[in-house]
Scaffold this active site. Structure first.
Site, PDB file in Angstrom:
ATOM      1  N   ASN A 194       0.852  -1.191   0.000  1.00 16.03           N
ATOM      2  CA  ASN A 194       0.000   0.000   0.000  1.00 16.03           C
ATOM      3  C   ASN A 194       0.887   1.241   0.000  1.00 16.03           C
ATOM      4  OD1 ASN A 194      -2.428   1.557   0.310  1.00 16.03           O
ATOM      5  ND2 ASN A 194      -1.951   1.796   2.485  1.00 16.03           N
ATOM      6  N   HIS A 201       0.820   5.044   1.571  1.00 20.97           N
ATOM      7  CA  HIS A 201       0.101   5.849   2.562  1.00 20.97           C
ATOM      8  C   HIS A 201       0.712   7.250   2.572  1.00 20.97           C
ATOM      9  CE1 HIS A 201      -2.230   6.770   6.101  1.00 20.97           C
ATOM     10  NE2 HIS A 201      -1.142   7.261   6.662  1.00 20.97           N
ATOM     11  N   SER A 247       4.715   6.797   2.425  1.00 16.03           N
ATOM     12  CA  SER A 247       5.357   5.520   2.747  1.00 16.03           C
ATOM     13  C   SER A 247       4.733   4.417   1.916  1.00 16.03           C
ATOM     14  CB  SER A 247       5.135   5.163   4.226  1.00 16.03           C
ATOM     15  OG  SER A 247       5.508   6.223   5.082  1.00 16.03           O
ATOM     16  N   ASP A 271      -2.499   0.427   8.168  1.00 18.85           N
ATOM     17  CA  ASP A 271      -1.305   1.270   7.969  1.00 18.85           C
ATOM     18  C   ASP A 271      -0.172   0.935   8.941  1.00 18.85           C
ATOM     19  OD1 ASP A 271      -2.747   2.647   6.019  1.00 18.85           O
ATOM     20  OD2 ASP A 271      -3.510   4.112   7.442  1.00 18.85           O
TER      21      ASP A 271
HETATM   22  C1  GRF Z   1      -2.827   8.805  -2.497  1.00 22.38           C
HETATM   23  O1  GRF Z   1      -2.577   9.990  -1.794  1.00 22.38           O
HETATM   24  C2  GRF Z   1      -2.378   7.628  -1.694  1.00 22.38           C
HETATM   25  O2  GRF Z   1      -1.281   7.876  -0.880  1.00 22.38           O
HETATM   26  C3  GRF Z   1      -3.586   7.339  -0.842  1.00 22.38           C
HETATM   27  O3  GRF Z   1      -4.690   7.633  -1.650  1.00 22.38           O
HETATM   28  C4  GRF Z   1      -4.322   8.558  -2.662  1.00 22.38           C
HETATM   29  C5  GRF Z   1      -4.651   7.911  -3.953  1.00 22.38           C
HETATM   30  O4  GRF Z   1      -4.490   8.769  -5.061  1.00 22.38           O
HETATM   31  N1  GRF Z   1      -3.543   5.980  -0.361  1.00 22.38           N
HETATM   32  P1  GRF Z   1      -4.607   8.182  -6.528  1.00 22.38           P
HETATM   33  O5  GRF Z   1      -5.972   7.518  -6.673  1.00 22.38           O
HETATM   34  O6  GRF Z   1      -3.490   7.207  -6.758  1.00 22.38           O
HETATM   35  O7  GRF Z   1      -4.505   9.386  -7.429  1.00 22.38           O
END
Ligand code: GRF
Length: 197
Positions: A113, A115, A142, A151
């Site tokens: 993932n 984050h 991260s 997370d």
């Molecule tokens: C990103 O900020 C990511 O860190 C978080 O959700 C957002 C997703 O953005 N988990 P996208 O859909 O990849 O544009």
């Protein structure tokens, strides 16, 4: 030419705009990330990222969580669909569903993932505003292995940005997102092609 026999494949899960998914596909197309995207799967039929994937001739699927009575049954259907691609890695890219322990265990060590915070700081939502409110001077993103606790899994790679005096949630989010788009392809490459790196 890509060696499809030895090229690891990934499945990317999205819920929305999918800009991280786009950055991964762009890194692949630029020859910087030798992996193949087997499929992009969304839990929302209206996820904007699906259009991009379709135009890029990447197989897409929608498994709408609203079609399921429980989190368990949704996760089981999602796992079954992912398993048809036998991916080396399942990449959560803005996938906004909490996953059951059973799902996480099924893909143990293969689920990553991104984050938008410097974990272990600011788990959960609204990370940018919380970082500003806390008076932090730096923030970031991260990539981490997913474990059942939200997370919380081991961090693979991080990218840092400064928090500036006049930052708003939006300006900070944009600065972090720019880094996310470099970080995620690099972390996937490390996990799949350079495990000791
Ligand atoms: C990103 O900020 C990511 O860190 C978080 O959700 C957002 C997703 O953005 N988990 P996208 O859909 O990849 O544009």
């Amino acid at each position: 030419m890509t060696d499809t026999v030895n090229t690891p494949s990934i499945v990317i899960l999205i819920s929305g705009r999918g800009s991280n998914m786009v950055s991964i596909v762009e890194a692949i197309n630029a020859g910087e990330l030798p992996v193949e995207v087997a499929a992009v799967i969304s839990n929302r039929p209206d996820a904007a990222g699906l259009n991009y994937a379709q135009k890029a001739s990447i197989p897409t699927a929608v498994i709408n969580h609203k079609d399921f009575e429980s989190r368990d049954s949704f996760d089981q259907a999602l796992a079954k669909k992912i398993d048809t691609y036998s991916p080396s890695l399942v990449v959560l890219a803005g996938f906004m569903r909490i996953l059951t322990t059973e799902f996480v265990d099924h893909f143990a060590g293969k689920l990553v993932n991104i984050h938008p915070a410097l974990l272990p700081k600011f788990k959960g939502l609204n990370t940018h505003q919380r970082a500003i409110d806390a008076g932090e001077t730096e923030h970031g993103a991260s990539v981490h292995i997913v474990t059942p606790e939200l997370d919380d899994g081991p961090v693979v790679m991080q990218a840092k940005v400064p928090i500036l005096a006049n930052d708003t949630e939006q300006t900070l989010a944009a600065r972090v997102l720019e880094q996310e788009h470099k970080l995620y392809p690099a972390a996937i490459n490390q996990l799949l092609n350079n495990p000791n790196g």
